[in-house]
Design a protein around this motif. Structure first.
Motif, PDB file in Angstrom:
ATOM      1  N   PRO A  23       0.840  -1.208   0.000  1.00 17.82           N
ATOM      2  CA  PRO A  23       0.000   0.000   0.000  1.00 17.82           C
ATOM      3  C   PRO A  23       0.869   1.250   0.000  1.00 17.82           C
ATOM      4  N   VAL A  24       0.244   2.390  -0.219  1.00 19.24           N
ATOM      5  CA  VAL A  24       0.930   3.676  -0.036  1.00 19.24           C
ATOM      6  C   VAL A  24       0.095   4.463   0.971  1.00 19.24           C
ATOM      7  N   VAL A  25       0.666   4.790   2.098  1.00 21.81           N
ATOM      8  CA  VAL A  25      -0.090   5.581   3.079  1.00 21.81           C
ATOM      9  C   VAL A  25       0.702   6.827   3.441  1.00 21.81           C
ATOM     10  N   THR A  37       2.310  16.491  10.903  1.00 22.83           N
ATOM     11  CA  THR A  37       3.151  16.401   9.709  1.00 22.83           C
ATOM     12  C   THR A  37       2.925  15.033   9.069  1.00 22.83           C
ATOM     13  N   CYS A  38       3.299  14.888   7.809  1.00 22.33           N
ATOM     14  CA  CYS A  38       3.036  13.627   7.096  1.00 22.33           C
ATOM     15  C   CYS A  38       4.248  13.110   6.337  1.00 22.33           C
ATOM     16  N   GLY A  39       4.417  11.815   6.314  1.00 30.27           N
ATOM     17  CA  GLY A  39       5.441  11.160   5.491  1.00 30.27           C
ATOM     18  C   GLY A  39       4.832   9.942   4.804  1.00 30.27           C
ATOM     19  N   PRO A  40       5.288   9.629   3.557  1.00 31.64           N
ATOM     20  CA  PRO A  40       4.736   8.470   2.845  1.00 31.64           C
ATOM     21  C   PRO A  40       5.433   7.164   3.233  1.00 31.64           C
ATOM     22  N   TYR A  41       4.660   6.121   3.385  1.00 35.40           N
ATOM     23  CA  TYR A  41       5.201   4.811   3.785  1.00 35.40           C
ATOM     24  C   TYR A  41       4.481   3.680   3.079  1.00 35.40           C
ATOM     25  N   SER A  42       5.229   2.640   2.756  1.00 34.40           N
ATOM     26  CA  SER A  42       4.643   1.439   2.137  1.00 34.40           C
ATOM     27  C   SER A  42       4.864   0.188   2.979  1.00 34.40           C
ATOM     28  N   LEU A  59       4.684  -1.099  11.163  1.00 36.42           N
ATOM     29  CA  LEU A  59       5.247  -0.103  10.243  1.00 36.42           C
ATOM     30  C   LEU A  59       6.761  -0.156  10.358  1.00 36.42           C
ATOM     31  N   GLU A  60       7.433  -0.206   9.209  1.00 35.46           N
ATOM     32  CA  GLU A  60       8.903  -0.204   9.203  1.00 35.46           C
ATOM     33  C   GLU A  60       9.401   1.124   8.666  1.00 35.46           C
ATOM     34  N   CYS A  61      10.303   1.749   9.398  1.00 38.40           N
ATOM     35  CA  CYS A  61      10.725   3.124   9.102  1.00 38.40           C
ATOM     36  C   CYS A  61      12.223   3.308   9.222  1.00 38.40           C
ATOM     37  N   ARG A  62      12.777   4.227   8.460  1.00 42.17           N
ATOM     38  CA  ARG A  62      14.108   4.771   8.764  1.00 42.17           C
ATOM     39  C   ARG A  62      13.979   5.455  10.133  1.00 42.17           C
ATOM     40  N   LEU A  95       6.619  14.383  -0.429  1.00 43.37           N
ATOM     41  CA  LEU A  95       6.740  14.318   1.035  1.00 43.37           C
ATOM     42  C   LEU A  95       7.767  13.269   1.474  1.00 43.37           C
ATOM     43  N   GLY A  96       8.221  12.448   0.521  1.00 40.54           N
ATOM     44  CA  GLY A  96       9.164  11.375   0.846  1.00 40.54           C
ATOM     45  C   GLY A  96      10.616  11.791   0.775  1.00 40.54           C
ATOM     46  N   TRP A  97      10.868  13.068   0.500  1.00 40.53           N
ATOM     47  CA  TRP A  97      12.273  13.478   0.377  1.00 40.53           C
ATOM     48  C   TRP A  97      12.943  13.446   1.754  1.00 40.53           C
ATOM     49  N   PRO A  98      13.980  12.602   1.924  1.00 39.90           N
ATOM     50  CA  PRO A  98      14.562  12.432   3.257  1.00 39.90           C
ATOM     51  C   PRO A  98      15.260  13.703   3.733  1.00 39.90           C
ATOM     52  N   GLY A  99      15.068  14.045   4.989  1.00 40.38           N
ATOM     53  CA  GLY A  99      15.810  15.153   5.587  1.00 40.38           C
ATOM     54  C   GLY A  99      15.030  16.452   5.657  1.00 40.38           C
ATOM     55  N   ASP A 100      13.937  16.600   4.889  1.00 42.42           N
ATOM     56  CA  ASP A 100      13.128  17.819   5.006  1.00 42.42           C
ATOM     57  C   ASP A 100      12.489  17.864   6.391  1.00 42.42           C
ATOM     58  N   GLU A 104       9.265  22.463   6.487  1.00 39.18           N
ATOM     59  CA  GLU A 104       9.581  22.558   5.049  1.00 39.18           C
ATOM     60  C   GLU A 104       8.561  21.791   4.214  1.00 39.18           C
ATOM     61  N   LYS A 105       8.196  20.606   4.684  1.00 42.76           N
ATOM     62  CA  LYS A 105       7.235  19.797   3.915  1.00 42.76           C
ATOM     63  C   LYS A 105       5.846  20.399   3.921  1.00 42.76           C
ATOM     64  N   MET A 106       5.423  20.819   5.110  1.00 38.24           N
ATOM     65  CA  MET A 106       4.003  21.125   5.271  1.00 38.24           C
ATOM     66  C   MET A 106       3.615  22.498   4.722  1.00 38.24           C
TER      67      MET A 106
HETATM   68  C1  LIG Z   1       5.682   5.751  -1.926  1.00 38.79           C
HETATM   69  C2  LIG Z   1       6.761   5.802  -0.864  1.00 38.79           C
HETATM   70  C3  LIG Z   1       6.847   4.784   0.073  1.00 38.79           C
HETATM   71  C4  LIG Z   1       7.834   4.820   1.067  1.00 38.79           C
HETATM   72  N1  LIG Z   1       7.869   3.813   1.992  1.00 38.79           N
HETATM   73  C5  LIG Z   1       8.766   3.862   2.998  1.00 38.79           C
HETATM   74  C6  LIG Z   1       8.755   2.870   4.027  1.00 38.79           C
HETATM   75  O1  LIG Z   1       7.902   1.984   4.060  1.00 38.79           O
HETATM   76  N2  LIG Z   1       9.684   2.950   5.020  1.00 38.79           N
HETATM   77  C7  LIG Z   1      10.614   3.962   5.049  1.00 38.79           C
HETATM   78  O2  LIG Z   1      11.433   4.007   5.971  1.00 38.79           O
HETATM   79  N3  LIG Z   1      10.630   4.910   4.078  1.00 38.79           N
HETATM   80  C8  LIG Z   1       9.726   4.897   3.090  1.00 38.79           C
HETATM   81  N4  LIG Z   1       9.724   5.877   2.136  1.00 38.79           N
HETATM   82  C9  LIG Z   1      10.706   6.973   2.266  1.00 38.79           C
HETATM   83  C10 LIG Z   1      10.206   7.958   3.314  1.00 38.79           C
HETATM   84  O3  LIG Z   1       9.007   8.542   2.870  1.00 38.79           O
HETATM   85  C11 LIG Z   1      11.272   9.044   3.567  1.00 38.79           C
HETATM   86  O4  LIG Z   1      12.254   8.495   4.418  1.00 38.79           O
HETATM   87  C12 LIG Z   1      10.695  10.314   4.149  1.00 38.79           C
HETATM   88  O5  LIG Z   1      11.745  11.232   4.386  1.00 38.79           O
HETATM   89  C13 LIG Z   1       9.929  10.077   5.412  1.00 38.79           C
HETATM   90  O6  LIG Z   1       9.236  11.235   5.772  1.00 38.79           O
HETATM   91  P1  LIG Z   1       9.225  11.742   7.273  1.00 38.79           P
HETATM   92  O7  LIG Z   1      10.688  12.069   7.646  1.00 38.79           O
HETATM   93  O8  LIG Z   1       8.380  12.982   7.268  1.00 38.79           O
HETATM   94  O9  LIG Z   1       8.678  10.629   8.100  1.00 38.79           O
HETATM   95  C14 LIG Z   1       8.762   5.894   1.123  1.00 38.79           C
HETATM   96  C15 LIG Z   1       8.681   6.913   0.175  1.00 38.79           C
HETATM   97  C16 LIG Z   1       7.677   6.882  -0.799  1.00 38.79           C
HETATM   98  C17 LIG Z   1       7.599   8.002  -1.800  1.00 38.79           C
END
Ligand SMILES: Cc1cc2nc3c(=O)[nH]c(=O)nc-3n(C[C@H](O)[C@H](O)[C@H](O)COP(=O)(O)O)c2cc1C
Length: 311
Positions: A23-25, A37-42, A59-62, A95-100, A104-106
């Motif tokens: 999925p994309v959430v 704030t929002c970030g994209p995750y799959s 949920l798995e995240c950096r 919104l997925g650009w790392p480090g913002d 900056e994003k919102m």
């Molecule tokens: C469609 C999509 C899916 C993503 N899925 C993941 C994920 O599942 N896990 C992850 O760590 N990063 C994922 N990323 C990269 C994160 O979005 C990226 O690290 C981003 O900086 C996170 O935003 P945040 O710092 O606001 O949380 C994905 C990016 C995109 C565009």
């Protein structure tokens, strides 16, 4: 193996060595000043689906992401399932650009926020907001008590990863750059059209247009699939016989009896589930002082079960 060629699994194998539908959430979390704030995750999957006191996603995240840090500090999030149109997906990728930073994003965020049901129930509480344009949204709380993660600390200012003596196995900071979050489901919110379809019966046209991220990406593109009309595939209709239901009923350690007409109602239950279903009937009978389960009792039990499912 003649029909296949082998690929070596490497870091981020789901992106680099596989086509893996996900999925994309957009995950909403709380910043330190209480805004959302929002970030994209799959990398999100159902984790506890039955038999626990709660339901949960994984949920798995950096671990240096805003999302991970906000979850460690403020515990709450919303999983917003967005639709698959190009403009929406483009915003997800932006919104997925790392480090913002969240600010900056919102500042250019194209969607709108509204309070969720958690806030409606607890006016003094602070909860991340729900994206109004989402098709469905799940309000969650990180279960930090699992795997001893309750003492996990936010990263110090400027650090981009953790250096710990020991990492958790499945919850909290799990590797120098990674984190896993078991997210308890607090509320599921859905747009009325899809809500009503789930309650009243779903047909092919009732599925929401949500994108599928295919895992694989290269240095230039994220690839995703738009929604297509879904195809129904009939479930196998396999019936057991009344004899085999009766056999399973006889093996129960109970003086509660079943009529054949009652057992007939269970011929569609796959054999592997029969003992559990029959034990459920016996439990109901014991609680209600019933010694013989007939069709009428079976209907009451079924009714109770569907009401519990509905809840
Ligand atoms: C469609 C999509 C899916 C993503 N899925 C993941 C994920 O599942 N896990 C992850 O760590 N990063 C994922 N990323 C990269 C994160 O979005 C990226 O690290 C981003 O900086 C996170 O935003 P945040 O710092 O606001 O949380 C994905 C990016 C995109 C565009």
């Amino acid at each position: 193996m003649s029909g296949f060629k082998s690929l070596r699994p490497v870091d981020n194998f789901y992106q680099s060595s596989l086509f893996f539908p996900m999925p994309v959430v957009l995950v909403s979390t709380l910043t330190d000043d209480g805004t959302t704030t929002c970030g994209p995750y799959s990398l999100l999957a159902p984790f506890y689906v039955a038999g626990k006191e709660y339901y949960a996603f994984m949920l798995e995240c950096r671990n240096s992401s805003n999302t991970a840090q906000n979850l460690i500090k403020h515990k709450k999030c919303v999983l917003n399932f967005m639709s698959d149109d190009r403009k929406t997906f483009k915003e997800c990728v932006r919104l997925g650009w790392p480090g913002d930073t969240p600010a900056e994003k919102m500042k250019d965020f194209i969607f709108h926020f509204e309070d969720g049901e958690r806030k409606a129930e607890d006016r003094n509480g602070i909860y991340p907001q729900v994206i109004s344009e989402a098709v469905q949204a799940v309000e969650c709380t990180w279960v930090d008590t699992l795997d001893g993660a309750e003492n996990d600390k936010p990263l110090p200012e400027g650090a981009d990863h953790y250096e710990l003596e020991k990492y958790h196995d499945f919850n909290g900071i799990t590797t120098p750059y990674g984190a896993h979050f078991v997210l308890r489901i607090d509320k599921i919110l859905m747009k009325p059209k899809y809500h009503d379809a789930i309650v009243n019966g779903v047909t092919a046209k009732d599925f929401p247009p949500i994108p599928v991220d295919y895992g694989y990406r290269d240095s230039k593109n994220f690839w995703y699939h738009k929604h297509r009309r879904l195809l129904p595939e009939l479930l196998p209709q396999r019936q057991t016989t009344v004899d085999s239901v009766r056999y399973a009923a006889k093996r129960l350690q109970t003086d509660v009896k079943f009529t054949d007409a009652a057992l007939e109602k269970l011929v569609n239950v796959p054999r592997i589930f029969l003992p559990t279903v029959l034990k459920g009937c016996v439990k109901w009978a014991d609680e209600n002082g019933v010694k013989l389960i007939d069709v009428k009792e079976m209907e009451i039990i079924n009714d109770k079960r569907s009401k519990e499912k509905g809840r």
